[in-house]
Design an enzyme around this catalytic site. Structure first.
Site, PDB file in Angstrom:
ATOM      1  N   GLY A   1       3.079  -0.999   4.245  1.00  0.00           N
ATOM      2  CA  GLY A   1       3.064   0.429   3.927  1.00  0.00           C
ATOM      3  C   GLY A   1       4.471   0.905   3.591  1.00  0.00           C
ATOM      4  O   GLY A   1       4.977   0.690   2.490  1.00  0.00           O
ATOM      5  N   GLY A   2       5.114   1.527   4.568  1.00  0.00           N
ATOM      6  CA  GLY A   2       6.431   2.152   4.357  1.00  0.00           C
ATOM      7  C   GLY A   2       7.439   1.276   3.620  1.00  0.00           C
ATOM      8  O   GLY A   2       8.108   1.732   2.683  1.00  0.00           O
TER       9      GLY A   2
ATOM     10  N   GLY B   1       2.860   2.559  10.776  1.00  0.00           N
ATOM     11  CA  GLY B   1       3.792   3.669  10.606  1.00  0.00           C
ATOM     12  C   GLY B   1       4.490   4.091  11.885  1.00  0.00           C
ATOM     13  O   GLY B   1       5.122   5.138  11.934  1.00  0.00           O
TER      14      GLY B   1
ATOM     15  N   SER C   1       3.882  -1.836  10.331  1.00  0.00           N
ATOM     16  CA  SER C   1       5.343  -1.877  10.498  1.00  0.00           C
ATOM     17  C   SER C   1       5.932  -3.248  10.178  1.00  0.00           C
ATOM     18  O   SER C   1       6.875  -3.693  10.840  1.00  0.00           O
ATOM     19  CB  SER C   1       5.747  -1.411  11.902  1.00  0.00           C
ATOM     20  OG  SER C   1       5.295  -0.085  12.108  1.00  0.00           O
TER      21      SER C   1
ATOM     22  N   ASN D   1       0.873  -1.172   0.000  1.00  0.00           N
ATOM     23  CA  ASN D   1       0.000   0.000   0.000  1.00  0.00           C
ATOM     24  C   ASN D   1       0.911   1.223   0.000  1.00  0.00           C
ATOM     25  O   ASN D   1       1.480   1.564   1.033  1.00  0.00           O
ATOM     26  CB  ASN D   1      -0.884  -0.040   1.261  1.00  0.00           C
ATOM     27  CG  ASN D   1      -1.725   1.216   1.411  1.00  0.00           C
ATOM     28  OD1 ASN D   1      -1.775   2.055   0.519  1.00  0.00           O
ATOM     29  ND2 ASN D   1      -2.390   1.348   2.562  1.00  0.00           N
ATOM     30  N   TRP D   2       1.030   1.846  -1.142  1.00  0.00           N
ATOM     31  CA  TRP D   2       1.967   2.982  -1.268  1.00  0.00           C
ATOM     32  C   TRP D   2       1.435   4.232  -0.587  1.00  0.00           C
ATOM     33  O   TRP D   2       2.149   5.205  -0.431  1.00  0.00           O
ATOM     34  CB  TRP D   2       2.250   3.286  -2.738  1.00  0.00           C
ATOM     35  CG  TRP D   2       2.956   2.191  -3.487  1.00  0.00           C
ATOM     36  CD1 TRP D   2       3.326   0.949  -3.015  1.00  0.00           C
ATOM     37  CD2 TRP D   2       3.385   2.216  -4.868  1.00  0.00           C
ATOM     38  NE1 TRP D   2       3.953   0.227  -3.999  1.00  0.00           N
ATOM     39  CE2 TRP D   2       3.996   0.981  -5.154  1.00  0.00           C
ATOM     40  CE3 TRP D   2       3.299   3.173  -5.877  1.00  0.00           C
ATOM     41  CZ2 TRP D   2       4.529   0.680  -6.409  1.00  0.00           C
ATOM     42  CZ3 TRP D   2       3.824   2.874  -7.130  1.00  0.00           C
ATOM     43  CH2 TRP D   2       4.443   1.644  -7.391  1.00  0.00           C
ATOM     44  N   LYS D   3       0.168   4.250  -0.236  1.00  0.00           N
ATOM     45  CA  LYS D   3      -0.483   5.429   0.354  1.00  0.00           C
ATOM     46  C   LYS D   3      -0.247   6.645  -0.552  1.00  0.00           C
ATOM     47  O   LYS D   3      -0.159   6.466  -1.773  1.00  0.00           O
ATOM     48  CB  LYS D   3      -0.007   5.636   1.796  1.00  0.00           C
ATOM     49  CG  LYS D   3      -0.166   4.347   2.623  1.00  0.00           C
ATOM     50  CD  LYS D   3       0.009   4.536   4.098  1.00  0.00           C
ATOM     51  CE  LYS D   3      -0.176   3.193   4.809  1.00  0.00           C
ATOM     52  NZ  LYS D   3      -0.074   3.301   6.264  1.00  0.00           N
TER      53      LYS D   3
ATOM     54  N   GLU E   1      -6.824   4.607   8.054  1.00  0.00           N
ATOM     55  CA  GLU E   1      -6.612   6.020   7.721  1.00  0.00           C
ATOM     56  C   GLU E   1      -7.856   6.596   7.050  1.00  0.00           C
ATOM     57  O   GLU E   1      -8.181   7.766   7.240  1.00  0.00           O
ATOM     58  CB  GLU E   1      -5.357   6.163   6.833  1.00  0.00           C
ATOM     59  CG  GLU E   1      -4.098   5.909   7.646  1.00  0.00           C
ATOM     60  CD  GLU E   1      -2.906   5.394   6.859  1.00  0.00           C
ATOM     61  OE1 GLU E   1      -2.911   5.462   5.616  1.00  0.00           O
ATOM     62  OE2 GLU E   1      -1.953   4.911   7.510  1.00  0.00           O
TER      63      GLU E   1
ATOM     64  N   GLU F   1      -4.825  -4.828  10.712  1.00  0.00           N
ATOM     65  CA  GLU F   1      -3.822  -3.776  10.892  1.00  0.00           C
ATOM     66  C   GLU F   1      -4.096  -3.044  12.202  1.00  0.00           C
ATOM     67  O   GLU F   1      -4.956  -2.150  12.247  1.00  0.00           O
ATOM     68  CB  GLU F   1      -3.890  -2.778   9.741  1.00  0.00           C
ATOM     69  CG  GLU F   1      -3.648  -3.394   8.382  1.00  0.00           C
ATOM     70  CD  GLU F   1      -3.116  -2.370   7.377  1.00  0.00           C
ATOM     71  OE1 GLU F   1      -2.068  -2.632   6.797  1.00  0.00           O
ATOM     72  OE2 GLU F   1      -3.755  -1.321   7.208  1.00  0.00           O
TER      73      GLU F   1
ATOM     74  N   HIS G   1      -9.451   0.913   5.188  1.00  0.00           N
ATOM     75  CA  HIS G   1      -8.176   1.183   5.869  1.00  0.00           C
ATOM     76  C   HIS G   1      -8.426   2.152   7.026  1.00  0.00           C
ATOM     77  O   HIS G   1      -9.249   3.064   6.918  1.00  0.00           O
ATOM     78  CB  HIS G   1      -7.174   1.779   4.870  1.00  0.00           C
ATOM     79  CG  HIS G   1      -5.775   1.789   5.408  1.00  0.00           C
ATOM     80  ND1 HIS G   1      -5.361   2.707   6.341  1.00  0.00           N
ATOM     81  CD2 HIS G   1      -4.730   0.959   5.183  1.00  0.00           C
ATOM     82  CE1 HIS G   1      -4.086   2.445   6.654  1.00  0.00           C
ATOM     83  NE2 HIS G   1      -3.684   1.392   5.966  1.00  0.00           N
TER      84      HIS G   1
HETATM   85  P1  13P Z   1       3.265   0.579   7.649  1.00  0.00           P
HETATM   86  O1  13P Z   1       3.820  -0.692   7.055  1.00  0.00           O
HETATM   87  O2  13P Z   1       3.947   1.819   7.115  1.00  0.00           O
HETATM   88  O3  13P Z   1       3.185   0.537   9.139  1.00  0.00           O
HETATM   89  O4  13P Z   1       1.747   0.704   7.118  1.00  0.00           O
HETATM   90  C1  13P Z   1       0.900  -0.375   7.247  1.00  0.00           C
HETATM   91  C2  13P Z   1      -0.333  -0.073   6.491  1.00  0.00           C
HETATM   92  O5  13P Z   1      -1.108   0.769   6.889  1.00  0.00           O
HETATM   93  C3  13P Z   1      -0.569  -0.804   5.245  1.00  0.00           C
HETATM   94  O6  13P Z   1      -1.860  -0.598   4.775  1.00  0.00           O
END
Ligand code: 13P
Length: 250
Positions: free
Chosen positions: A234-235, A174, A213, A9-11, A98, A168, A96
């Site tokens: 994510g990251g 993050g 993470s 997930n590149w956000k 977020e 998650e 998600h």
């Molecule tokens: P991180 O891997 O950056 O913690 O993000 C997880 C995430 O929200 C994937 O959708």
């Protein structure tokens, strides 16, 4: 046998050129990833068409990070499930934390989005997870159970067969904090048990991904748990090398 999936997930990261390069980097490293691990990348909307072209002919699948809760029409700024399908998306991340937290997504919008995604042949990656205060109060099973029941329990078994679930924990997203392998396994087993109440043996066919993470140094231990079927990253999905390393740790 349920599918092993590692999804990125590149956000809201990368500009178009960077995103295309990143997707090419992922495709270029595929040979070293076990062939039973499905890789999915979910770039921002603006990159989907170009990234679809960059990964054409490879086994990497394209996903989007959201879709509209309406079919089409006067919904300025929205992107429909049919539009995503038209650029070769196979997956869409829905629910998600977020989006729940910053954009007010609730069970009503999510129920509509799930139906539209499924009607248009997309596999939803449906996210659930508790906040820190909910875990500290020992309410994580209740919170996650309610998120599952309010949306997934409205699907038919045939629809559910196309859904991927991602757990998650909000406190791990993050933050560099990861759920321990045993904390993650415990709640993944709970998710599967909850799905079994409604869908019976189909629950054993549903992939449940861990997100929060997840990185090369902890992915192997997480993925070795019996109810963890991959990761939503994510990251660490923003570097092709790290993303591939996570997939290789299966
Ligand atoms: P991180 O891997 O950056 O913690 O993000 C997880 C995430 O929200 C994937 O959708």
């Amino acid at each position: 046998m349920r599918k092993k999936i590692v999804a990125g997930n590149w956000k809201m990261n990368t500009l178009l050129g960077e995103g295309v390069e990143l997707s090419k980097g992922v495709a270029a490293g595929l040979a070293a990833v076990p062939s039973d691990v499905k890789l999915v990348i979910a770039p921002p909307f603006t990159h989907l068409y170009a990234v679809a072209d960059a990964i054409k002919g490879t086994s990497v699948s394209l996903g989007a990070q959201n879709c509209a809760d309406q079919k089409s029409g006067a919904y300025t700024g929205e992107v429909s499930a049919a539009m995503l399908r038209s650029v070769n998306c196979e997956f869409v991340i829905l629910g998600h934390s977020e989006r729940r937290e910053y954009y007010g997504e609730n069970n009503d919008t999510l129920n509509r989005k799930m139906q539209l995604a499924l009607e248009n042949g997309l596999s939803p990656i449906f996210c659930v997870g508790e906040k820190l205060e909910e875990r500290e109060a020992g309410r994580h099973f209740d919170v996650v159970g309610e998120q599952l029941r309010s949306v997934l329990f409205n699907l038919t078994a045939e629809q559910m067969a196309s859904v991927v679930v991602a757990y998650e924990p909000v406190w791990a997203i993050g933050t560099g904090k990861t759920a321990t392998a045993s904390q993650a396994q415990e709640i993944h087993a709970f998710i599967r048990k909850t799905l079994r109440e409604k869908f019976g043996a189909l629950a054993d066919e549903i992939s449940i991904l861990y997100g929060g993470s997840c990185k090369p140094s902890n992915a192997g231990e997480l993925f070795s748990q019996p109810d963890i079927d991959g990761g939503l990253i994510g990251g660490a999905s923003l570097k092709a090398g790290d993303f591939l390393e996570i997939a290789k740790s299966y």
